[in-house]
Write a protein that holds these residues in place. Structure first.
Motif, PDB file in Angstrom:
ATOM      1  N   TRP A  47      57.544 111.340 134.851  1.00 19.26           N
ATOM      2  CA  TRP A  47      57.436 112.677 134.258  1.00 19.26           C
ATOM      3  C   TRP A  47      56.777 112.609 132.879  1.00 19.26           C
ATOM      4  O   TRP A  47      55.869 113.394 132.566  1.00 19.26           O
ATOM      5  N   ALA A  48      57.204 111.670 132.052  1.00 17.14           N
ATOM      6  CA  ALA A  48      56.669 111.558 130.692  1.00 17.14           C
ATOM      7  C   ALA A  48      55.180 111.246 130.690  1.00 17.14           C
ATOM      8  O   ALA A  48      54.436 111.699 129.802  1.00 17.14           O
ATOM      9  N   ASP A  49      54.724 110.489 131.687  1.00 15.48           N
ATOM     10  CA  ASP A  49      53.318 110.082 131.743  1.00 15.48           C
ATOM     11  C   ASP A  49      52.403 111.173 132.308  1.00 15.48           C
ATOM     12  O   ASP A  49      51.185 111.057 132.228  1.00 15.48           O
ATOM     13  N   ARG A  50      52.995 112.220 132.878  1.00 17.03           N
ATOM     14  CA  ARG A  50      52.181 113.265 133.513  1.00 17.03           C
ATOM     15  C   ARG A  50      51.497 114.182 132.509  1.00 17.03           C
ATOM     16  O   ARG A  50      50.510 114.837 132.826  1.00 17.03           O
ATOM     17  N   GLY A  51      52.034 114.273 131.327  1.00 12.88           N
ATOM     18  CA  GLY A  51      51.446 115.160 130.333  1.00 12.88           C
ATOM     19  C   GLY A  51      52.088 114.933 128.992  1.00 12.88           C
ATOM     20  O   GLY A  51      53.004 114.108 128.866  1.00 12.88           O
ATOM     21  N   PRO A  52      51.632 115.639 127.957  1.00 14.53           N
ATOM     22  CA  PRO A  52      52.219 115.462 126.628  1.00 14.53           C
ATOM     23  C   PRO A  52      53.714 115.764 126.646  1.00 14.53           C
ATOM     24  O   PRO A  52      54.156 116.742 127.248  1.00 14.53           O
ATOM     25  N   LEU A  53      54.476 114.917 125.991  1.00 11.33           N
ATOM     26  CA  LEU A  53      55.914 115.165 125.907  1.00 11.33           C
ATOM     27  C   LEU A  53      56.174 116.394 125.033  1.00 11.33           C
ATOM     28  O   LEU A  53      55.492 116.606 124.020  1.00 11.33           O
ATOM     29  N   PRO A  54      57.151 117.201 125.404  1.00  8.74           N
ATOM     30  CA  PRO A  54      57.516 118.328 124.534  1.00  8.74           C
ATOM     31  C   PRO A  54      57.964 117.823 123.171  1.00  8.74           C
ATOM     32  O   PRO A  54      58.400 116.681 123.016  1.00  8.74           O
ATOM     33  N   ALA A  55      57.852 118.677 122.195  1.00 12.78           N
ATOM     34  CA  ALA A  55      58.264 118.331 120.828  1.00 12.78           C
ATOM     35  C   ALA A  55      59.730 117.927 120.811  1.00 12.78           C
ATOM     36  O   ALA A  55      60.556 118.441 121.574  1.00 12.78           O
TER      37      ALA A  55
END
Length: 219
Positions: A47-55
């Motif tokens: 999940w973390a690698d799929r897109g920018p991590l939320p703030a």
């Protein structure tokens, strides 16, 4: 600050989904969240690698049995919440993580099989309580539930409640947006619309609020 451990010996019970929904909603509310990926499937890392991590969210991968207690203590600091996503087996790593928990959440689907296997997580908690000579707060959240509750769901809920098990309300519904988090990453507010997004966000937010109340002693 508190450590929340997501534990179930049943694979496919929704542990990683519950962890991500809890982490992203708490971060959206302003908390700093550290998520530990202790599952060999590495769902949190995917999940973390799929897109920018939320703030206000960070994810640590490959946390092993030998490192779990030290890692939790290192990040269990003021203003920060630690969420631990565990492997779907009863193991020494799981026991060590539970020993550090302020709250253990056991996700389970409302089926007889999931409930039967999920109860083993409660037994693990009881064993750690005996070893540590202290109570460990724990609760069950039903996952992938339907809008209309089945007789099986109602029967399992009544049985667990009769045993004194804390049931988190609301349960996590079966929603396309929840499963799509692993495709798009981010959170429910940043990802492309999938089905009823308002309903998904409300469900996730209420779940996080219910967990937060347990952490603050309001429940």
């Amino acid at each position: 600050m508190p450590t929340v451990v997501i534990a179930s010996p049943k694979g496919g019970a929704g542990k990683s989904t519950a962890a991500i929904l809890l982490g992203t909603e708490l971060a959206h509310a302003g908390a700093n969240v550290v998520m530990l990926d202790c599952d060999p499937n590495r769902s949190l890392t995917l999940w973390a690698d799929r897109g920018p991590l939320p703030a206000r969210i960070s994810v640590l991968s490959n946390v092993a049995e030998s490192d779990i207690v030290k890692t939790i203590k290192q990040h269990d600091t003021d203003g920060q919440i630690v969420i631990v996503d565990l492997e779907g087996v009863a193991s020494r790593l799981v026991s060590r993580a539970i020993s550090q928990a302020d709250l253990v959440i056991t996700p389970m689907r409302a089926t007889t099989l999931d409930a039967t296997i999920g109860i083993r997580a409660l037994q693990l908690i009881a064993e750690e309580e005996e070893a540590l000579d202290r109570k460990i707060q724990h609760a069950v959240v039903f996952t992938m539930t339907k809008a209309i509750r089945s007789k099986q769901h109602s029967g399992i809920s009544s049985s667990l409640a009769a045993q004194g098990v804390d049931l988190i309300d609301p349960p996590l519904m079966e929603r396309s947006a929840f499963s799509a988090l692993f495709e798009f990453g981010g959170n429910l507010r940043s990802m492309p619309a999938q089905g009823n997004m308002d309903g998904a966000i409300e469900n996730a937010a209420q779940f996080a609020q219910a967990v937060y109340k347990r952490l603050t002693g309001e429940v």
